[in-house]
Enzyme design. Structure first.
Site, PDB file in Angstrom:
ATOM      1  N   ASP A 103     -10.490  83.305  36.584  1.00 39.09           N
ATOM      2  CA  ASP A 103     -10.170  82.153  35.730  1.00 39.09           C
ATOM      3  C   ASP A 103     -11.294  81.931  34.722  1.00 39.09           C
ATOM      4  O   ASP A 103     -12.431  82.352  34.955  1.00 39.09           O
ATOM      5  CB  ASP A 103     -10.027  80.886  36.584  1.00 39.09           C
ATOM      6  CG  ASP A 103      -8.887  80.996  37.584  1.00 39.09           C
ATOM      7  OD1 ASP A 103      -7.982  81.808  37.353  1.00 39.09           O
ATOM      8  OD2 ASP A 103      -8.934  80.270  38.595  1.00 39.09           O
TER       9      ASP A 103
HETATM   10  N1  URA Z   1      -9.251  82.432  42.892  1.00 32.64           N
HETATM   11  C1  URA Z   1      -9.179  81.442  41.964  1.00 32.64           C
HETATM   12  O1  URA Z   1      -8.654  80.375  42.226  1.00 32.64           O
HETATM   13  N2  URA Z   1      -9.716  81.697  40.758  1.00 32.64           N
HETATM   14  C2  URA Z   1     -10.331  82.854  40.422  1.00 32.64           C
HETATM   15  O2  URA Z   1     -10.823  83.011  39.295  1.00 32.64           O
HETATM   16  C3  URA Z   1     -10.408  83.860  41.407  1.00 32.64           C
HETATM   17  C4  URA Z   1      -9.856  83.627  42.636  1.00 32.64           C
END
Ligand code: URA
Length: 236
Positions: A103
Site C-alpha cells: 500500500d
Molecule cells: N497488508 C496490508 O494491509 N498492506 C500492505 O501494504 C501489505 C500487506
C-alpha cells in the site's frame, strides 16, 4: 557480446543510440575506454561506465528496494509518485516489475525484477512465500488477539478464515506477523478483525531474506547470489 548489444540489453536505449554513445567516448569497459561498438566482451563479471556512472552487467535484473511511505507500487500512479522513480532509468527501461504490491502508506522490503519466471514463482499463491510485517497497532495487543490471528480471522469476501503463519508480540503496540498470502490490505483487514487498527506497517522479510539494516529508505540494490538463495522455498 558486442558492446553495442550489451548497452542496449542493459537498458541504455536503442542500438543506434548506444552506438552513438560508444563512438562519442562515453563508455569504459572493465576500466578501459572503448569507442568500438563491435568490440566483443565476455559478459560474466563485466563492469562498465556510462558518462562516468558505474554499472555491472546483469543478464536479468533482481533488485530490492526499501519502499518509503507515500509512493505507489504502480507504473501509472494516481496520487503519489511511483516507486519506479526511485530506480535509475536504464532499469525502468528494462521493464522491471515489483513482486507483490505494498500500500502507499506501507514501507519496507519490495523485490523488483524483469525475470517473468522469478516474478511468477515469488508471487504465485501456490508457492506461499512467507512475508513478515512489523505492525504498529493503535491499541495494545493482548495474547487473546494474537491467538485469534493464529487461529484464523474471517475476512469479508473470503470463504474461510485466514490465519497468520506466525504472530509475535514485540511490545504493547507492535507485533510481527508472518503471512503466506498477499491478499488486498491483508494485514490491515486481519488487524481490524481483532478490533484493533494498523497505524504503521513495514515489510521486514520475504522468505528468509530480511530487509538489510543498512538499506536506507528509498534506496535500492542488486540482489546478491546469497539473497537469491534466501528466497528459495527451502531456505526459510
Ligand atoms: N497488508 C496490508 O494491509 N498492506 C500492505 O501494504 C501489505 C500487506
Amino acid at each position: 557480446m558486442q558492446l553495442e548489444r550489451i548497452l542496449h540489453a542493459q537498458g541504455f536505449g536503442s542500438r543506434k543510440l548506444c552506438r552513438i554513445m560508444i563512438r562519442n567516448d562515453e563508455i569504459t569497459v572493465n576500466g578501459e575506454p572503448c569507442d568500438d561498438p563491435n568490440a566483443d566482451f565476455p559478459t560474466t563479471g563485466l563492469t562498465f561506465t556510462v558518462r562516468g556512472e558505474a554499472w555491472e552487467y546483469h543478464e536479468k535484473s533482481y533488485l530490492m528496494l526499501h519502499k518509503p511511505s507515500n509512493y505507489e507500487c504502480s507504473h501509472k500512479t494516481q496520487h503519489h509518485p511511483t516507486i519506479y522513480s526511485l530506480l535509475p532509468y536504464p532499469l525502468v527501461a528494462r521493464d522491471v516489475q515489483c513482486i507483490g504490491r505494498l500500500d502507499e502508506d506501507t514501507t519496507g522490503l519490495i523485490l523488483i525484477s524483469d525475470d517473468g519466471q522469478f516474478i511468477h514463482r515469488m508471487s504465485s499463491p501456490k508457492h506461499k512465500v512467507p512475508k513478515v510485517y512489523e505492525v504498529v497497532c493503535k491499541h495494545p495487543v493482548d495474547q487473546q488477539q494474537i491467538d485469534h490471528i493464529l487461529k484464523g480471522v474471517q475476512l469479508v469476501d473470503e470463504d474461510a478464515p485466514i490465519a497468520a503463519l506466525a504472530c509475535t508480540r514485540i511490545s504493547d503496540h507492535v507485533i510481527h506477523m508472518t503471512l503466506a498470502e498477499g491478499k488486498y490490505h491483508q494485514v490491515k483487514r486481519m488487524v481490524a478483525a481483532i478490533s484493533n487498527r494498523v497505524e504503521g506497517l513495514k515489510r521486514i522479510q520475504i522468505g528468509a531474506l530480511k530487509l538489510p539494516n543498512d538499506l536506507v529508505v528509498g534506496q535500492w540494490r542488486w540482489l546478491t547470489d546469497k539473497d537469491l538463495q534466501l528466497l528459495k522455498p527451502d531456505a526459510a
